[in-house]
Write an enzyme that holds these catalytic residues in place. Structure first.
Site, PDB file in Angstrom:
ATOM      1  N   ASN A  91     -24.305 -43.122  23.186  1.00 53.41           N
ATOM      2  CA  ASN A  91     -24.558 -43.417  24.595  1.00 53.41           C
ATOM      3  C   ASN A  91     -25.968 -43.951  24.788  1.00 53.41           C
ATOM      4  OD1 ASN A  91     -22.975 -40.457  24.581  1.00 53.41           O
ATOM      5  ND2 ASN A  91     -21.999 -42.089  25.780  1.00 53.41           N
TER       6      ASN A  91
ATOM      7  N   LYS B 159     -36.970 -29.961  19.046  1.00 55.45           N
ATOM      8  CA  LYS B 159     -35.763 -29.404  19.670  1.00 55.45           C
ATOM      9  C   LYS B 159     -34.751 -28.973  18.623  1.00 55.45           C
ATOM     10  CE  LYS B 159     -32.269 -28.961  22.737  1.00 55.45           C
ATOM     11  NZ  LYS B 159     -31.571 -29.885  23.588  1.00 55.45           N
TER      12      LYS B 159
ATOM     13  N   THR C  11     -30.613 -35.221  23.808  1.00 54.68           N
ATOM     14  CA  THR C  11     -30.848 -34.639  22.486  1.00 54.68           C
ATOM     15  C   THR C  11     -30.065 -35.463  21.476  1.00 54.68           C
ATOM     16  OG1 THR C  11     -31.209 -32.421  23.335  1.00 54.68           O
ATOM     17  CG2 THR C  11     -30.538 -32.594  21.040  1.00 54.68           C
TER      18      THR C  11
ATOM     19  N   LEU D 167     -28.533 -38.437  28.432  1.00 53.03           N
ATOM     20  CA  LEU D 167     -27.197 -38.847  28.010  1.00 53.03           C
ATOM     21  C   LEU D 167     -26.637 -37.910  26.949  1.00 53.03           C
ATOM     22  CD1 LEU D 167     -28.418 -42.498  27.889  1.00 53.03           C
ATOM     23  CD2 LEU D 167     -26.714 -41.650  29.540  1.00 53.03           C
TER      24      LEU D 167
END
Lengths: 329, 329, 329, 329
Positions: free
Chosen positions: A101, A202, A127, A96
């Site tokens: 979200n 990340k 992410t 998403l």
């Protein structure tokens, strides 16, 4: 995951974990049972297709009917809501755009957690803020499900070719179950630690990437203005301590390398607006953990200004163009 | 070098160049004739010794008598001034701390150019403002001599082992004559272009190095605070787009790598004060050429503040320690 | 000025100072004798006219014949070079674009110092590196002349109306002689200390001004995006600790104030390119004195990027426009 | 507040507003009825006492029993939870350290909204993310209550002397009811607009204050190193365009002004850690609204590093000391 909890709850949790692990072993044996998929955008759609290619039945949903229809034509079963996905699958992947979200899809009125079965494995490849991942993990655990964060690096091309890298955070016992699915969609799957560390890895990588790219753009621009040939400068940097991925693999100066966005007017690649989003996450996590990130923070601001000045949809290496003196000045 | 000059002077210069080139060929044939050396500090002294080891007679000088005495004991002839060096050698190497020293040694009252012979090859290995290199080149050319800038990367250890990298700027015709000497002191010699481009390459590399190092320190610190194991984070960065020399070869976090200053309490290596000096040069050249260097400039300020806060003599990777929360906070 | 010199020279200098002071007293008595003026640009031309209006004969020169002709028509005597000005006037004012021009006009082949008379008072109103002011002062002293730096604040309008502010550096004994002339051209004359401190004061003020302006632009933009009315926000800031000259006198947001460049599409005022130049001087002096200026340095970079992106000739308060999200984004 | 909502809910909300307004008029007439107070820390405690001094019965609670006891001794009624406060008072003021505390006190299991009466006026004087203020307002509205944000400027001293400034966001119809109470505790009450704009104004002011303070510290330090007397430099800035609150009212350089923290070894005043917190809020709101704040962001990082380096509890003007070269370097 014990570190996330304290005091009197731990006993209950340990008990829950046993229950979960029992379900987990059932899941692992029952391969090729349906996999749920929520979020069929540019990234999610090819990821779901790769699951189908690997023989997994896919039960999917998305807010855009067009996206659903396209996936349906390739063999997926489409349902109306994340809750319905949760009724029909005990392994679910979500992909998403952003934290709100994710919250909606998991904890909203028609969210996964409304109907999730005990022992379900939930893998979120969005992410987002690792604090939200931790929130979702706690909410999932309350329902007897297991949540892992597994954000990706690599863009739409890598998603199509099942060449993504997944950085996975969550309880170690579940990692292999997650790995089974993630290897259908990616070339590398790295276990990072407790829930949220996938996001952390990340975010950290992309922050350093952003710093390295702006630094490379500044350095190349300065060198050119001091009379150096750009190809020669890149060669010198790459054999020296200035070397970085942005200088040796994705050089931002047109004419230095082929097959990179700078060779194609900064089209394709990783949009400035996406980098600005990731740096916003880095900024938020750094602010929340009281961590100083002077260069990361300035990198964030620079990409943010670029978004305001018309560079939103160009590849983020266009910072070289942004900093360069305009013609005729 | 023609690009440095304009208009009516060019004819004269072209003529001078012919004269110079004639002298040059004489020089190249006359190898093993004496080489002058000015500046016998931590770097200059081992460099001069490597010339001696390669069979070159060395005629040297320095403002510190102790430095001279030490080199004399290894076989060099010591004289009283740069001017005297210029009387006795037609190839001279200079290795000095900063721009004002270079100006003094070349154009001061007892400077090289007071006594330089026509056709002499002057190689300056100091790291200075490329604008000063260009000034010196013009002054040398007026005396019929040839000036090249050849700053080094690699520290005292590399100087001792003749493993320096030289980045050379100057007329291409003279490059091979310079190379003959420089290869006695270094493992790599790179021709960068017109006078000043050696300095430009050095400055550019170190600016990007500084940005990469601070970026790596911020990123590692953020990741650790988000729950990642530092070794694992370094591994993830190094297989991804965050990779840079500071993350994969000189990681600033104690415990991640061996044999680097972070493994030894930030002793040895490249001092913060030296990095601040090089970033000052980057800043000055960027200001003079009106080039924006937002990250380079902030990196400069960070190392400058570190010098004010007691980090001057620690390795520049100690920025990790500077940014990290103090114990007990 | 003694602080500029050391050791054995001081005795000689003290003697020179006596000689100079004798000349000075002669000068002060001899008011309405000719005043030299070098540099008849946008600022210098109205300044010279104000000297004429106050009854001083003016002997002037400039590299542009048109500028000379215009001043000649208002009564000045025009000569061919700074050296010739120095032959004919024992008080000389210079108003030039940048450091290299100042060096040329004072120490070049046809420069003032080639023909300067002993005891001449030299006042430089250019905005330049204070290190160059000190160099010029030393060179002037060698010729028995006295050099002061007296940069101005206030633009062309203030120059026309004799409303400039002069910040004066130099030997205190000469300050009153300088003041006599400067008050013809300005409303405020402030004595700042030894040579170079006039420049230092100008540079410091403009650096803080730049920081305050960008800060105000960021703050107003953030407040507006958070739903605040810009006029109300300006009022709140101006009654609180956020107050600064840029918020209460020169607000960068269109519609908040009248009679400022933001009310006129950022035309007029103080061009971004001029601010970038002054910040370049701040950067250079900070680099040379090893002073950390993180915000000043970033302000420099922002105005430098603005120059690259088409804002060079707009008022520097257009940074508000630069940072604001473009329409339609 | 209508702008906060969209579509089909607006009709319902309009109806709610009428109901609320009816209650409001009852409240306004019923002055000197009890006022609830949650959060009796360094700021809350003197604020509550000022309500008592003005004749308002106070019903208070805090997580620390000591704080409760102290207020009880001055005449307040102490109860066990925010929910209980809400049962007994229809005007409630909250003064809490940060966003999570505010969420807990309003929406937690024993929170105000669990027992709030229709028409209750809720005033939050905490300094928090305006997005959280908006969330609380929506949650309150669902219960038929009215929420306003009213953060303060001025420290403990101003709280004691009822000299705080309140910046108020919320429905305009309720502003006068809020004002009645706030004027008991403060000298200035400013209406800023819809819910969240009080926070926005506070955050904006403090961001510009932070930028101005660091800018002043850098500028004063640079000027001193260039030879200017600090008092003279402050005087010049304050009569020029560099002027700001930090230069003319709260100068960070010891010896320039009396009665400010810099005159008292940076004790008292506004702690660096508090400024870092407010800049964290600025950063978060800027990130969330995609607003570039390059200087604000760097100011945040600088105060954050200072907190890591031992300046957390010194006044924020100690940034002058942080940037200044250490003795003996």
């Amino acid at each position: 995951m014990a570190a996330l909890f304290r005091g009197s709850r731990s006993l209950l949790l340990r008990w829950n974990k046993h229950v979960n692990l029992a379900y987990v072993s059932m899941r692992s044996m029952a391969s090729k049972t349906p996999v749920g998929f929520v979020g069929l955008g540019n990234m999610g759609s090819p990821m779901a297709k790769n699951l189908l290619k690997n023989g997994y039945p896919v039960i999917a949903t998305d807010v855009f009917p067009e996206s659903c229809k396209e996936l349906q034509e390739t063999g997926a079963q489409v349902v109306d809501s994340p809750a319905e996905v949760a009724e029909k699958a005990d392994r679910i992947i979500t992909m998403l755009p952003s934290s709100p979200n994710v919250k909606e899809v998991y904890t909203g009125p028609n969210g996964i957690l409304k109907k999730v079965k005990k022992g379900t494995l939930l893998i979120d490849s969005s992410t987002i803020d690792p604090a939200v991942s931790k929130e979702m993990a706690i909410a999932a655990e309350k329902m007897g499900a297991v949540f892992m964060d597994a954000p990706v690096s690599g863009g739409v091309g890598a998603a199509n070719m099942a060449k993504l890298t997944f950085m996975v955070g969550g309880v170690e016992e579940e990692y292999h179950a997650a790995q089974e699915l993630l290897t259908c969609m990616g070339a590398n799957v790295v276990y990072c630690g407790q829930v949220g560390t996938g996001q952390a890895a990340k975010i950290c990588n992309n922050m350093l990437l952003a710093i390295g790219m702006i630094g490379t753009a500044e350095t190349m621009n300065l060198g050119i203005r001091l009379g150096l040939d750009p190809k020669l400068l890149a060669k010198i940097l790459n054999m020296s301590s200035g070397r970085c991925w942005s200088s040796d693999t994705y050089n931002p100066v047109p004419g230095v390398m082929e097959g990179v966005p700078s060779a194609n007017n900064y089209q394709g690649g990783f949009g400035t607006t996406l980098m600005a989003k990731d740096l916003g996450l880095a900024q938020t996590t750094a602010t929340n953990t009281k961590t100083p990130i002077p260069l990361g923070s300035l990198a964030h601001q620079i990409f943010r200004v670029m978004c305001s000045r018309g560079y939103a949809n160009k590849d983020f290496s266009s910072v070289f163009q942004f900093l360069r003196e305009e013609e005729g000045q």
